[in-house]
Design an enzyme around this catalytic site. Sequence first.
Site, PDB file in Angstrom:
ATOM      1  N   TYR A 175      -1.807  -0.394  10.601  1.00  0.00           N
ATOM      2  CA  TYR A 175      -1.843  -0.734   9.174  1.00  0.00           C
ATOM      3  C   TYR A 175      -0.582  -0.255   8.457  1.00  0.00           C
ATOM      4  O   TYR A 175       0.079  -1.035   7.752  1.00  0.00           O
ATOM      5  CB  TYR A 175      -3.079  -0.115   8.527  1.00  0.00           C
ATOM      6  CG  TYR A 175      -3.199  -0.395   7.057  1.00  0.00           C
ATOM      7  CD1 TYR A 175      -3.638  -1.633   6.606  1.00  0.00           C
ATOM      8  CD2 TYR A 175      -2.875   0.571   6.108  1.00  0.00           C
ATOM      9  CE1 TYR A 175      -3.755  -1.911   5.245  1.00  0.00           C
ATOM     10  CE2 TYR A 175      -2.989   0.310   4.754  1.00  0.00           C
ATOM     11  CZ  TYR A 175      -3.429  -0.925   4.332  1.00  0.00           C
ATOM     12  OH  TYR A 175      -3.540  -1.184   2.984  1.00  0.00           O
ATOM     13  N   SER A 223       0.831  -1.201   0.000  1.00  0.00           N
ATOM     14  CA  SER A 223       0.000   0.000   0.000  1.00  0.00           C
ATOM     15  C   SER A 223       0.863   1.247   0.000  1.00  0.00           C
ATOM     16  O   SER A 223       1.971   1.254   0.573  1.00  0.00           O
ATOM     17  CB  SER A 223      -0.908   0.017   1.235  1.00  0.00           C
ATOM     18  OG  SER A 223      -1.576   1.259   1.379  1.00  0.00           O
TER      19      SER A 223
END
Length: 424
Positions: free
Chosen positions: A275, A247
Amino acid sequence: MLIGIQLTARKSVSQPWRWTEDASSSVRIAPEPTMIGSELRTDLRDAERGQRSDFTAMATPSRASGESKRGLPWLEWARGWYSICAEFLFQRIMASHLENPLPLPPLNGVTFIVTGCTSGIGLETARQLAMAGAHLVMAVRNTNLAHELIRKWQAEGIPLDVEVMEIDLMSLKSVVRFAKAWNARLQPVHVLINNAGIFSIGEPQRFSEDGYETHIQVNHLAAALLSLLLIPSLIRGSPSRIVNVNSVMHNVGFVEADGMNLVSGKRKFTSLRGYCDSKLAQIKFSSILFKRLPAEAGIHVVCLSPGIVRTNVARDLSSSLRTGYHWIPYFILDPEEGCRSSLFAGTDPQIVEYSELLKMEEWPVCPYISHDCRPANASDESHNLETSKKIWEKTLELVGLPADALEKLVAGEEVSCQYDEIDE
């Protein structure tokens, strides 16, 4: 010294890959390699400047050794959020040269294992691979849903070579069971796509049955363990690939070996931090794996960003944020668009050449592909080799593997894992 890389592709070209030297710019160019998909142009600019030819100015990968710090310096933090905002605002423009769906060649006889492929990006990745004739192994927790999807695909009248195997990334024992079951077949794996991931937005800190924070377990530890345990099968499928769906959020991540589980109290837990840190840990681990895999193993490691994609992550948002999330469809990619970089990284012939080039140049980070299927420069923090080595060592410890596990697996030796359930 390599000054830069420019990769270009045209649909009309069928000549094999070749490198040439551009004397005027000191840039090594592969002018017209064979590519999958529509006309594609990819660059990686001067490594010392760490710049890309897009809207994002990346940080200079200047640290070769670790520096003691408790978080990202403010300038790196600002660069990271600049990268995220630029990707959000301009990702459609940057990927406008790509066809949708991304055309794939016939993949008959090529075995893909894809984790987390019953929804979102993983579902589209699996569907398109299956339609292209690949031998697809759906590695999922909900096997009933996977079988329903297969029946739906079969209704389209296309013969499929798809099977379902159960794996729960919240359990490292489940990961070991999956790898043992597959390796016992003595069949090759040509591409492993570690697609599964979680982002529990706004949720309190939670832990898996193994005692690890859920983001670091699912997004990093379980994928790392699966990749290592499948090394024997990946060698059988050589040249093969490990593709990690990462990501752009890794740009604001910061991870230390001793604080990877976010329980030390040095940094307050938030789901965003969990995350971002887990995605950075994945790149750091993948980079050491990329460097330590011998060339004769024929395994290539790639990380990628799918872009900012409309997936099931929205179900974890508050009702007001969910409304806003769906009011900005122009900026957010749908799963069919978001899976293009996964398909590109898993199937395009340039990836092998690109991987070998970076290894030859001793690039500190594994190949990283952006959502627009161009080589990208990962964050400055990901270039810190000293901390990457520590993350590698700590990861092996957390997943219950010995320090020499990779070397033994490549050599074809048995490796014991703490999470291996001994048959009674």
